[in-house]
Design a protein around this motif. Structure first.
Motif, PDB file in Angstrom:
ATOM      1  N   ARG A 109       8.055   0.736 -37.579  1.00  0.00           N
ATOM      2  CA  ARG A 109       7.447   1.744 -38.436  1.00  0.00           C
ATOM      3  C   ARG A 109       6.144   1.203 -38.987  1.00  0.00           C
ATOM      4  NH1 ARG A 109      11.226  -0.476 -41.800  1.00  0.00           N
ATOM      5  NH2 ARG A 109      10.332  -1.167 -43.747  1.00  0.00           N
ATOM      6  N   PHE A 110       5.281   2.129 -39.353  1.00  0.00           N
ATOM      7  CA  PHE A 110       3.993   1.806 -39.935  1.00  0.00           C
ATOM      8  C   PHE A 110       4.048   2.219 -41.394  1.00  0.00           C
ATOM      9  CE2 PHE A 110      -0.213   3.325 -41.251  1.00  0.00           C
ATOM     10  CZ  PHE A 110      -0.947   2.160 -41.096  1.00  0.00           C
ATOM     11  N   GLU A 111       3.619   1.330 -42.291  1.00  0.00           N
ATOM     12  CA  GLU A 111       3.554   1.670 -43.714  1.00  0.00           C
ATOM     13  C   GLU A 111       2.128   1.543 -44.186  1.00  0.00           C
ATOM     14  OE1 GLU A 111       5.048   0.300 -48.133  1.00  0.00           O
ATOM     15  OE2 GLU A 111       6.166  -0.433 -46.406  1.00  0.00           O
ATOM     16  N   CYS A 115      -1.018   4.447 -49.717  1.00  0.00           N
ATOM     17  CA  CYS A 115      -0.152   5.502 -50.268  1.00  0.00           C
ATOM     18  C   CYS A 115       1.332   5.203 -50.108  1.00  0.00           C
ATOM     19  CB  CYS A 115      -0.468   6.848 -49.622  1.00  0.00           C
ATOM     20  SG  CYS A 115      -0.058   6.952 -47.857  1.00  0.00           S
ATOM     21  N   HIS A 116       1.670   4.162 -49.359  1.00  0.00           N
ATOM     22  CA  HIS A 116       3.037   3.691 -49.119  1.00  0.00           C
ATOM     23  C   HIS A 116       3.908   4.683 -48.360  1.00  0.00           C
ATOM     24  CE1 HIS A 116       2.233   0.102 -51.363  1.00  0.00           C
ATOM     25  NE2 HIS A 116       1.690   0.838 -52.298  1.00  0.00           N
ATOM     26  N   ARG A 117       3.271   5.645 -47.694  1.00  0.00           N
ATOM     27  CA  ARG A 117       4.051   6.506 -46.802  1.00  0.00           C
ATOM     28  C   ARG A 117       4.421   5.711 -45.575  1.00  0.00           C
ATOM     29  NH1 ARG A 117       0.763  11.909 -45.948  1.00  0.00           N
ATOM     30  NH2 ARG A 117       0.434  10.659 -44.129  1.00  0.00           N
ATOM     31  N   GLN A 118       5.527   6.104 -44.955  1.00  0.00           N
ATOM     32  CA  GLN A 118       5.981   5.404 -43.764  1.00  0.00           C
ATOM     33  C   GLN A 118       6.058   6.365 -42.598  1.00  0.00           C
ATOM     34  OE1 GLN A 118       9.465   3.102 -44.374  1.00  0.00           O
ATOM     35  NE2 GLN A 118       8.774   2.362 -46.352  1.00  0.00           N
ATOM     36  N   SER A 152       8.115  -3.761 -39.306  1.00  0.00           N
ATOM     37  CA  SER A 152       7.185  -2.982 -40.115  1.00  0.00           C
ATOM     38  C   SER A 152       5.760  -3.460 -39.881  1.00  0.00           C
ATOM     39  CB  SER A 152       7.560  -3.136 -41.588  1.00  0.00           C
ATOM     40  OG  SER A 152       6.649  -2.477 -42.414  1.00  0.00           O
ATOM     41  N   ILE A 153       4.872  -2.531 -39.644  1.00  0.00           N
ATOM     42  CA  ILE A 153       3.452  -2.812 -39.469  1.00  0.00           C
ATOM     43  C   ILE A 153       2.737  -2.203 -40.664  1.00  0.00           C
ATOM     44  CG2 ILE A 153       1.434  -2.460 -38.003  1.00  0.00           C
ATOM     45  CD1 ILE A 153       3.585  -1.950 -35.722  1.00  0.00           C
ATOM     46  N   HIS A 154       1.866  -2.962 -41.297  1.00  0.00           N
ATOM     47  CA  HIS A 154       1.161  -2.487 -42.487  1.00  0.00           C
ATOM     48  C   HIS A 154      -0.311  -2.265 -42.176  1.00  0.00           C
ATOM     49  CE1 HIS A 154       4.278  -3.128 -45.623  1.00  0.00           C
ATOM     50  NE2 HIS A 154       4.787  -3.854 -44.644  1.00  0.00           N
ATOM     51  N   GLY A 155      -0.892  -1.312 -42.868  1.00  0.00           N
ATOM     52  CA  GLY A 155      -2.309  -1.001 -42.707  1.00  0.00           C
ATOM     53  C   GLY A 155      -2.663   0.202 -43.550  1.00  0.00           C
ATOM     54  N   THR A 156      -3.629   0.981 -43.103  1.00  0.00           N
ATOM     55  CA  THR A 156      -4.070   2.177 -43.809  1.00  0.00           C
ATOM     56  C   THR A 156      -3.917   3.371 -42.885  1.00  0.00           C
ATOM     57  OG1 THR A 156      -5.695   0.829 -44.986  1.00  0.00           O
ATOM     58  CG2 THR A 156      -5.985   3.211 -45.105  1.00  0.00           C
ATOM     59  N   CYS A 157      -3.221   4.404 -43.393  1.00  0.00           N
ATOM     60  CA  CYS A 157      -2.991   5.597 -42.565  1.00  0.00           C
ATOM     61  C   CYS A 157      -4.280   6.406 -42.415  1.00  0.00           C
ATOM     62  CB  CYS A 157      -1.872   6.460 -43.172  1.00  0.00           C
ATOM     63  SG  CYS A 157      -2.309   7.347 -44.680  1.00  0.00           S
ATOM     64  N   ALA A 158      -4.265   7.322 -41.485  1.00  0.00           N
ATOM     65  CA  ALA A 158      -5.443   8.148 -41.203  1.00  0.00           C
ATOM     66  C   ALA A 158      -5.839   8.967 -42.429  1.00  0.00           C
ATOM     67  CB  ALA A 158      -5.161   9.076 -40.028  1.00  0.00           C
ATOM     68  N   GLY A 159      -4.850   9.415 -43.212  1.00  0.00           N
ATOM     69  CA  GLY A 159      -5.149  10.201 -44.405  1.00  0.00           C
ATOM     70  C   GLY A 159      -5.842   9.414 -45.505  1.00  0.00           C
ATOM     71  N   CYS A 160      -5.610   8.116 -45.572  1.00  0.00           N
ATOM     72  CA  CYS A 160      -6.197   7.279 -46.618  1.00  0.00           C
ATOM     73  C   CYS A 160      -7.455   6.543 -46.156  1.00  0.00           C
ATOM     74  CB  CYS A 160      -5.178   6.251 -47.107  1.00  0.00           C
ATOM     75  SG  CYS A 160      -3.792   6.971 -48.006  1.00  0.00           S
ATOM     76  N   ALA A 161      -7.649   6.467 -44.846  1.00  0.00           N
ATOM     77  CA  ALA A 161      -8.802   5.731 -44.321  1.00  0.00           C
ATOM     78  C   ALA A 161     -10.098   6.430 -44.740  1.00  0.00           C
ATOM     79  CB  ALA A 161      -8.728   5.641 -42.805  1.00  0.00           C
ATOM     80  N   GLU A 162     -11.091   5.657 -45.046  1.00  0.00           N
ATOM     81  CA  GLU A 162     -12.387   6.235 -45.405  1.00  0.00           C
ATOM     82  C   GLU A 162     -13.021   6.831 -44.173  1.00  0.00           C
ATOM     83  OE1 GLU A 162     -14.883   4.108 -48.315  1.00  0.00           O
ATOM     84  OE2 GLU A 162     -13.437   2.474 -48.006  1.00  0.00           O
TER      85      GLU A 162
END
Length: 165
Positions: A109-111, A115-118, A152-162
């Motif tokens: 999963r990607f978190e 925003c901590h959505r998964q 778990s893979i961490h990063g920034t989702c498309a919705g939060c990315a600048e």
């Protein structure tokens, strides 16, 4: 003599109800309130402090230790999942229904760290799933019984990315 089935929690999916019953968790006001928090925001994770603040704002006076124990029990029976964020703070979120991890391999999963959505990575390749199967097989050869793998893979989702300029 008739036996009656315990009243189901309103809006609680059957798989969660089943996990609660198997774990022998009582359906206290606190349990119902905590489940309600996570059922309305299944993708987002809450810290213990955020859950306590949210419950307090809803008028529930719950001891912080009681809440932490309840969150831990709900994670232990598979209703919630618990992950540490970059600050090593535990975040709890509703556990997604899992396929049989031993048979199919756990899905990574990607978190989003913002925003901590998964997001479950359902398009994970067969070799990725095979790795988890191999881990369970290695444990079994040693006489251990693995129940789940958490990738778990961490990063920034498309919705939060600048937006890219």
């Amino acid at each position: 003599m008739t036996t009656s089935k315990p009243k189901e929690l309103l809006g609680v999916p059957p798989e969660i109800q089943s996990r609660l019953e198997k774990a022998g968790l009582r359906r206290t006001l606190a349990t119902r309130a905590v489940l309600g928090l996570f059922l309305v925001r299944p993708a987002g994770g809450l810290t213990h402090a955020q859950a306590l603040a949210s419950l307090t704002a809803r008028g529930l006076d719950i001891n912080r230790v009681t809440l932490y124990r309840l969150l831990d029990r709900l994670a232990g029976c598979g209703v919630l999942q618990r992950q540490a964020d970059d600050a090593r703070t535990w975040r709890f979120s509703l556990a997604l229904p899992e396929p049989d991890a031993v048979e199919e391999g756990a899905l990574p999963r990607f978190e989003c760290d913002a925003c901590h959505r998964q997001f479950r990575l359902t398009d994970a390749s067969e070799p990725t799933r095979a790795v988890t199967h191999d881990l369970f097989a290695a444990l079994a050869r040693l006489g251990h019984h693995g129940e789940r793998v958490d990738v778990s893979i961490h990063g920034t989702c498309a919705g939060c990315a600048e937006p890219v300029a």
